[in-house]
Design a protein around this motif. Structure first.
Motif, mmCIF file in Angstrom:
data_model
loop_
_atom_site.group_PDB
_atom_site.id
_atom_site.type_symbol
_atom_site.label_atom_id
_atom_site.label_comp_id
_atom_site.label_asym_id
_atom_site.label_seq_id
_atom_site.Cartn_x
_atom_site.Cartn_y
_atom_site.Cartn_z
ATOM 1 N N PHE A 1 0.806 -1.218 0.000
ATOM 2 C CA PHE A 1 0.000 0.000 0.000
ATOM 3 C C PHE A 1 0.838 1.267 0.000
ATOM 4 N N ARG A 2 2.017 1.246 0.692
ATOM 5 C CA ARG A 2 2.793 2.484 0.851
ATOM 6 C C ARG A 2 3.877 2.640 -0.194
ATOM 7 N N ILE A 3 4.367 1.547 -0.794
ATOM 8 C CA ILE A 3 5.461 1.652 -1.767
ATOM 9 C C ILE A 3 4.974 1.319 -3.182
ATOM 10 N N ALA A 4 4.502 0.072 -3.360
ATOM 11 C CA ALA A 4 4.190 -0.413 -4.705
ATOM 12 C C ALA A 4 3.039 0.382 -5.334
ATOM 13 N N LEU A 5 1.939 0.528 -4.590
ATOM 14 C CA LEU A 5 0.746 1.173 -5.137
ATOM 15 C C LEU A 5 1.013 2.623 -5.574
ATOM 16 N N PRO A 6 1.628 3.459 -4.707
ATOM 17 C CA PRO A 6 1.879 4.843 -5.141
ATOM 18 C C PRO A 6 2.830 4.919 -6.341
ATOM 19 N N LEU A 7 3.861 4.054 -6.354
ATOM 20 C CA LEU A 7 4.839 4.130 -7.441
ATOM 21 C C LEU A 7 4.227 3.678 -8.769
ATOM 22 N N ALA A 8 3.327 2.691 -8.692
ATOM 23 C CA ALA A 8 2.753 2.155 -9.932
ATOM 24 C C ALA A 8 1.473 2.883 -10.332
ATOM 25 N N ALA A 9 1.038 3.848 -9.511
ATOM 26 C CA ALA A 9 -0.271 4.475 -9.725
ATOM 27 C C ALA A 9 -0.533 4.960 -11.158
ATOM 28 N N PRO A 10 0.412 5.695 -11.787
ATOM 29 C CA PRO A 10 0.114 6.166 -13.146
ATOM 30 C C PRO A 10 -0.142 5.006 -14.118
ATOM 31 N N GLY A 11 0.705 3.980 -14.019
ATOM 32 C CA GLY A 11 0.528 2.807 -14.881
ATOM 33 C C GLY A 11 -0.789 2.112 -14.609
ATOM 34 N N LEU A 12 -1.174 2.039 -13.331
ATOM 35 C CA LEU A 12 -2.438 1.407 -12.963
ATOM 36 C C LEU A 12 -3.614 2.216 -13.512
ATOM 37 N N GLY A 13 -3.478 3.535 -13.464
ATOM 38 C CA GLY A 13 -4.540 4.394 -14.012
ATOM 39 C C GLY A 13 -4.736 4.151 -15.490
ATOM 40 N N ALA A 14 -3.619 4.084 -16.219
ATOM 41 C CA ALA A 14 -3.697 3.834 -17.660
ATOM 42 C C ALA A 14 -4.299 2.454 -17.921
ATOM 43 N N ALA A 15 -3.914 1.469 -17.091
ATOM 44 C CA ALA A 15 -4.445 0.114 -17.242
ATOM 45 C C ALA A 15 -5.951 0.104 -17.030
ATOM 46 N N ALA A 16 -6.402 0.847 -16.002
ATOM 47 C CA ALA A 16 -7.833 0.903 -15.719
ATOM 48 C C ALA A 16 -8.587 1.549 -16.870
ATOM 49 N N ALA A 17 -8.002 2.603 -17.460
ATOM 50 C CA ALA A 17 -8.660 3.287 -18.578
ATOM 51 C C ALA A 17 -8.826 2.336 -19.761
ATOM 52 N N MET A 18 -7.781 1.549 -20.013
ATOM 53 C CA MET A 18 -7.828 0.611 -21.140
ATOM 54 C C MET A 18 -8.894 -0.464 -20.897
ATOM 55 N N ALA A 19 -8.939 -0.977 -19.663
ATOM 56 C CA ALA A 19 -9.921 -2.015 -19.336
ATOM 57 C C ALA A 19 -11.340 -1.446 -19.446
ATOM 58 N N TRP A 20 -11.501 -0.218 -18.985
ATOM 59 C CA TRP A 20 -12.823 0.400 -19.039
ATOM 60 C C TRP A 20 -13.264 0.572 -20.498
ATOM 61 N N ALA A 21 -12.326 1.032 -21.353
ATOM 62 C CA ALA A 21 -12.664 1.239 -22.759
ATOM 63 C C ALA A 21 -13.089 -0.082 -23.412
ATOM 64 N N ARG A 22 -12.370 -1.149 -23.076
ATOM 65 C CA ARG A 22 -12.716 -2.453 -23.644
ATOM 66 C C ARG A 22 -14.110 -2.888 -23.186
ATOM 67 N N ALA A 23 -14.426 -2.641 -21.903
ATOM 68 C CA ALA A 23 -15.732 -3.027 -21.366
ATOM 69 C C ALA A 23 -16.847 -2.228 -22.035
ATOM 70 N N LEU A 24 -16.592 -0.952 -22.299
ATOM 71 C CA LEU A 24 -17.613 -0.101 -22.911
ATOM 72 C C LEU A 24 -17.958 -0.585 -24.321
ATOM 73 N N GLY A 25 -16.953 -1.069 -25.059
ATOM 74 C CA GLY A 25 -17.184 -1.516 -26.427
ATOM 75 C C GLY A 25 -17.650 -2.957 -26.523
ATOM 76 N N GLU A 26 -17.739 -3.651 -25.385
ATOM 77 C CA GLU A 26 -18.050 -5.085 -25.390
ATOM 78 C C GLU A 26 -19.408 -5.356 -26.045
ATOM 79 N N PHE A 27 -19.424 -6.313 -26.972
ATOM 80 C CA PHE A 27 -20.656 -6.616 -27.703
ATOM 81 C C PHE A 27 -20.959 -8.117 -27.741
ATOM 82 N N GLY A 28 -20.033 -8.891 -28.308
ATOM 83 C CA GLY A 28 -20.316 -10.295 -28.605
ATOM 84 C C GLY A 28 -20.654 -11.152 -27.392
ATOM 85 N N ALA A 29 -19.845 -11.031 -26.339
ATOM 86 C CA ALA A 29 -20.078 -11.871 -25.160
ATOM 87 C C ALA A 29 -21.386 -11.477 -24.477
ATOM 88 N N THR A 30 -21.665 -10.173 -24.464
ATOM 89 C CA THR A 30 -22.903 -9.697 -23.836
ATOM 90 C C THR A 30 -24.117 -10.248 -24.564
#
Lengths: 261, 257
Positions: free
Chosen positions: A174-203
């Motif tokens: 919580f005090r070392i890894a999370l803060p240091l990786a935060a920007p990368g995690l944010g970008a990862a979350a944005a990418m996952a969210w975008a994929r979920a928004l466009g999801e069609f076939g499985a739904t």
């Protein structure tokens, strides 16, 4: 030097043109009044509301469960761990419709888990829960992949030093890894969210297509397409606008931290 | 730079190779409704046998999708539609000429294995726990609603409302409706008779003729085809004795000549 830079710009520019032209065509081939009529289409608002709620929930689930997993994956090197990492990536490769069939076979009424639930009078197929499950299934691999890379860039010496000074593994996370990786995690979350928004076939396969309950924006677009290309185009524009605004917002918020990292 | 340049040249070469497709001797492109897949694939083999050197290429998809592709200039020689409305629109836009109805397909109730005891007639349909129909934008969904409305005089004014109360999904195509019933996710659905031809894992319940809405399948030659005589040969095969037999086998009804 200058010539080389020009070649690089030209090569990159070609790809940008290829990616942007269809999106621009989506906008320019419709008149303003057509787009306005599209936003007033009865399918749009319930679908937009449903898309925003389900993708928010699926993003929460993906981040909550994906972050600890990514942190674990980032620090293991063995063959089994590599195999596990590849297995988690599989939903990216299989076509979404196949993912939908797989979800049906596992969680549908005749599946191993679904039949247990059905015995208790509970069924996920055709429910909003099924939409969220489909979105988690297709978007989580993107998050885990990018989050694992972000955690791998955290200096292992920092982790080691904090552990030597007696910090507990959770505290280090919580005090070392999370803060240091935060920007990368944010970008990862944005990418996952975008994929979920466009999801069609499985739904479509797993949750069906019911306005208000399981009809997300991509399904509404496909439904409108059956009757009227113009309406489908207008709803597509709505989807693109919403997605662009949110992704841009994420980028602006992350810009400061990305430059530091 | 030179390594990068060479690699880039290879990518360009691959793209160029991908674009220059070798044209076969003579090729006929047929756009056909998804429900015609079985019948037309069988007919296609027959056609290639009687026309040596000709290669048939089929594009099977939803009728609405095919219409959109044709409106945007997709290259095709023959169009076979599962619905008259889409064909009329294309005729108005002069993309096809003089469509002719070659087959009819009647909607039926498809029932999952566990519900075959409960649902034995159209009147039993509201007793299903979960019903799946097509979305009103696709022909089979439109027909389903018309059937429920036409049942009002005999089965009650609220028949459509009672059925719709059990509808859990309005699928984008008839194959999705069928898949959900076959997997037991839904207990009943409305599909075409051709969809259930030869299936043993579901029950089929007919709809009374005075209530049923029958889908007409028209075919037409696409305007500006570069092979009009080959295209005409194919449309003639479809309405010939051989064609009618293939269509009947696939669950369609064809009018006696």
């Amino acid at each position: 030097m200058k010539g080389q830079r020009l070649v690089l710009a030209l090569v990159g520019g070609l790809l940008v043109a290829f990616l942007v032209t269809p999106i621009v065509a989506l906008f320019t081939s419709a008149t303003v009044s057509e787009v306005a009529a599209g936003f007033r289409h009865p399918l749009v608002w319930p679908a937009l509301r449903l898309s925003l709620t389900t993708t928010s929930i699926s993003l929460l689930v993906v981040v909550a469960f994906g972050t600890p997993l990514a942190w674990t994956l980032a620090r293991r090197r063995g063959r089994l761990w590599q195999a596990l990492e590849s297995a988690i990536q599989l939903p990216i490769v299989i076509p979404p419709a196949v993912a939908g069939v797989a979800l049906l076979l596992a969680f549908g009424r005749s599946g191993p888990i679904g039949s247990l639930l059905a015995g208790a009078g509970w069924s996920v197929t055709f429910s909003t829960t099924a939409v969220v499950m489909a979105e988690v299934f297709v978007s989580a691999p993107f998050f885990v992949q990018a989050a694992t890379s972000a955690f791998r860039r955290v200096d292992p010496k920092l982790v080691l030093v904090s552990r030597t000074f007696g910090a507990s593994p959770l505290r280090v996370f919580f005090r070392i890894a999370l803060p240091l990786a935060a920007p990368g995690l944010g970008a990862a979350a944005a990418m996952a969210w975008a994929r979920a928004l466009g999801e069609f076939g499985a739904t479509l396969m797993f949750a069906g297509n019911m306005p208000g309950t399981t009809q997300t924006l991509p399904l509404a677009i496909y439904t409108a397409l059956e009757a009227d290309l113009r309406a489908a185009q207008a709803i597509s524009i709505a989807l693109v606008v919403v997605a662009f605004c949110l992704l841009w917002l994420v980028r602006v918020t992350l810009r400061g931290s990305l430059e530091v990292a | 730079m030179s390594a990068f340049g060479r690699w880039w040249a290879a990518v360009l070469l691959l793209i160029a190779l991908g674009c220059s497709r070798a044209e076969p001797d003579r090729e006929l492109v047929i756009f056909a409704a998804a429900s015609l897949r079985e019948a037309f694939t069988a007919l296609g083999k027959d056609f290639e046998r009687t026309h040596p050197g000709v290669e048939l290429r089929f594009n099977f998809a939803g009728t609405g999708e095919l219409r959109t592709q044709l409106e945007h200039g997709a290259v095709a020689d023959v169009f076979a539609s599962a619905d008259s409305l889409h064909m009329q629109e294309l005729e108005r836009a002069r993309r096809v000429s003089s469509p002719v109805v070659f087959a009819r397909n009647e909607p039926v109730i498809v029932v999952s294995k566990d519900a075959t005891g409960t649902i034995q007639s159209l009147a039993d349909l509201p007793r299903a726990e979960r019903i799946v129909i097509g979305t009103p934008e696709v022909p089979i969904g439109r027909y389903a609603l018309q059937i429920f409305d036409r049942a009002a005089p005999t089965l009650g004014r609220d028949f459509r409302a009672r059925v719709e109360a059990k509808v859990v999904s309005r699928e984008l195509n008839v194959r999705q409706v069928l898949a959900k019933v076959r997997l037991g996710e839904a207990q009943a659905g409305i599909v075409y008779r051709s969809d259930v031809a030869g299936l043993s894992d579901v029950g089929v319940v007919g709809i009374p003729a005075e209530i049923n809405v029958v889908a007409e399948y028209p075919q037409a030659i696409v305007s500006g085809t570069s092979r009009p005589s080959l295209a005409r040969d194919f449309t003639e095969l479809v309405v010939s004795e051989v064609g009618r037999r293939a269509l009947t086998n696939a669950g369609f009804s064809v009018r006696a000549r």
